[in-house]
Design a protein around this motif. Structure first.
Motif, mmCIF file in Angstrom:
data_model
loop_
_atom_site.group_PDB
_atom_site.id
_atom_site.type_symbol
_atom_site.label_atom_id
_atom_site.label_comp_id
_atom_site.label_asym_id
_atom_site.label_seq_id
_atom_site.Cartn_x
_atom_site.Cartn_y
_atom_site.Cartn_z
ATOM 1 N N PRO A 76 -7.359 2.143 5.179
ATOM 2 C CA PRO A 76 -6.319 1.937 4.158
ATOM 3 C C PRO A 76 -6.840 1.268 2.895
ATOM 4 O O PRO A 76 -6.409 1.594 1.782
ATOM 5 C CB PRO A 76 -5.279 1.059 4.871
ATOM 6 C CG PRO A 76 -5.973 0.465 6.030
ATOM 7 C CD PRO A 76 -7.019 1.439 6.436
ATOM 8 N N TRP B 100 -0.034 0.943 2.396
ATOM 9 C CA TRP B 100 -1.419 0.497 2.545
ATOM 10 C C TRP B 100 -1.501 -1.016 2.525
ATOM 11 O O TRP B 100 -2.304 -1.605 3.264
ATOM 12 C CB TRP B 100 -2.277 1.087 1.431
ATOM 13 C CG TRP B 100 -2.452 2.569 1.536
ATOM 14 C CD1 TRP B 100 -2.444 3.301 2.689
ATOM 15 C CD2 TRP B 100 -2.673 3.486 0.474
ATOM 16 N NE1 TRP B 100 -2.651 4.631 2.405
ATOM 17 C CE2 TRP B 100 -2.787 4.774 1.049
ATOM 18 C CE3 TRP B 100 -2.774 3.365 -0.903
ATOM 19 C CZ2 TRP B 100 -3.006 5.918 0.283
ATOM 20 C CZ3 TRP B 100 -3.005 4.499 -1.663
ATOM 21 C CH2 TRP B 100 -3.114 5.754 -1.081
ATOM 22 N N THR C 95 -2.487 6.081 7.251
ATOM 23 C CA THR C 95 -3.160 6.110 5.949
ATOM 24 C C THR C 95 -2.637 7.250 5.091
ATOM 25 O O THR C 95 -2.427 7.092 3.872
ATOM 26 C CB THR C 95 -4.677 6.235 6.141
ATOM 27 O OG1 THR C 95 -5.154 5.134 6.928
ATOM 28 C CG2 THR C 95 -5.396 6.255 4.812
#
Length: 341
Positions: free
Chosen positions: A314, A293, A135
């Motif tokens: 994410p 993401w 992330t």
């Protein structure tokens, strides 16, 4: 009753005799005294300070559009919060090692889809990779695509739209028809067609596609702003004094026509980040091994019931980023638009 500024009275009678010793005048003045330099008028209440707004404090002298906008932005909590979030995202996009020491490509299949654990607060994904690390590293691709695509679309659209608005004629008509063609292309369908033939999974094909379909919006904003500004008196005066077209555009028109372009580009930046994630989710944007993401959301969607943490983090980071840029654009619009003050 005599008129307020009647000059029929003999003002010489109001002069005291020399031997009066500064005492009262020898004779009374039959009319009102005439002040030296002409009559004085009481200033109107709304003209007590330059640049004063209705119902607000007087602005200090010499403040222009940009300094006034910056003065308002610094006192806008929405702008401050959005700017801090964006600054944090930019810092971790450049130096993700500051808050994530792991390797986003390292996976341990024995920990696949496991939940949060000590040192791994976001858990693991389908291949046993740390969701927290991915992330953090995913911000780099999204921020890069958003900033580069916005700069490219704003630069191309501003140049073409500014030239069309300034010169007009056949150039304006040609640019308008070309922009209409690009406006008629659905952006997702265009991305599926354009990026499906690109084998590279880097950020630059995605940036090129967004610039290709994003410049018409900026060009129309720039054209309308230039058409409005070029009719002002200072532009006409520059032309009358013999200023060239390039000097007139760069020195007189561009500084006063760029504010709407900045507002639209700032809001569009968040939209471009969401578009990159959408294209990556559909499998035509960024491709592995690039950390994005959109890629992580795409891989986590089928496992949302078994491991919702794979999708939550994410997707939350993407939503926060888009929201921060949209909030920043709204605050900049409120500061630069005089109609909203």
């Amino acid at each position: 009753m005599p008129e307020p500024f009647d000059t029929r009275y003999d003002t010489t009678e109001a002069i005291a005799p020399a031997d009066s010793g500064g005492g009262p005048l020898g004779r009374a003045t039959p009319g009102p005294p005439i002040l030296e330099g002409g009559p004085r008028r009481r200033p109107l209440p709304w003209r007590t300070g330059p640049g004063r707004r209705s119902g607000g404090p007087a602005a200090p002298p010499g403040r222009g559009l940009w300094s006034d906008a910056w003065h308002d932005l610094r006192r806008n909590p929405v702008f401050v919060l959005a700017a801090l979030v964006i600054l944090f995202l930019v810092v971790i996009a450049i130096w993700p090692q500051l808050i994530a020491s792991g390797n986003p490509y390292h996976g341990d299949l024995a920990k696949a889809q496991d939940g949060p654990a000590p040192g791994h607060p976001f858990g693991y994904d389908l291949q046993g990779r740390d969701v927290y690390t991915r992330t953090v590293y995913g911000a780099r691709a999204s921020i890069t695509v958003g900033i580069c695509a916005t700069l490219g679309a704003a630069l191309l659209g501003s140049v073409l739209g500014g030239l069309a608005g300034y010169f007009g004629g056949w150039w304006d008509a040609l640019l308008s028809r070309i922009a209409d063609v690009f406006f008629g292309i659905p952006i997702l369908l265009g991305g599926l067609v354009f990026l499906s033939v690109v084998t590279s999974g880097s950020v630059w094909p995605v940036v090129g596609f967004i610039v290709l379909l994003g410049w018409p919006q900026i060009s129309r904003i720039a054209r309308g702003s230039v058409v409005t500004v070029k009719e002002h008196d200072y532009v006409q005066a520059a032309r009358a004094l013999g200023a060239s077209s390039g000097r007139t555009l760069l020195r007189h028109i561009a500084p006063n026509a760029v504010a709407p372009v900045i507002v639209v580009a700032t809001i569009a930046l968040g939209t471009y980040i969401a578009l990159e994630a959408t294209l990556s989710f559909l499998g035509v944007g960024l491709k592995p091994p690039t950390v994005s993401w959109g890629i992580d959301i795409s891989s986590a969607a089928p496992q949302i019931r078994n491991a919702p943490h794979m999708l939550l983090w994410p997707a939350g980071a993407l939503s926060l980023t888009v929201l921060a840029f949209i909030m920043l654009g709204d605050a900049v619009r409120d500061a630069l638009d005089p109609k909203l003050r």
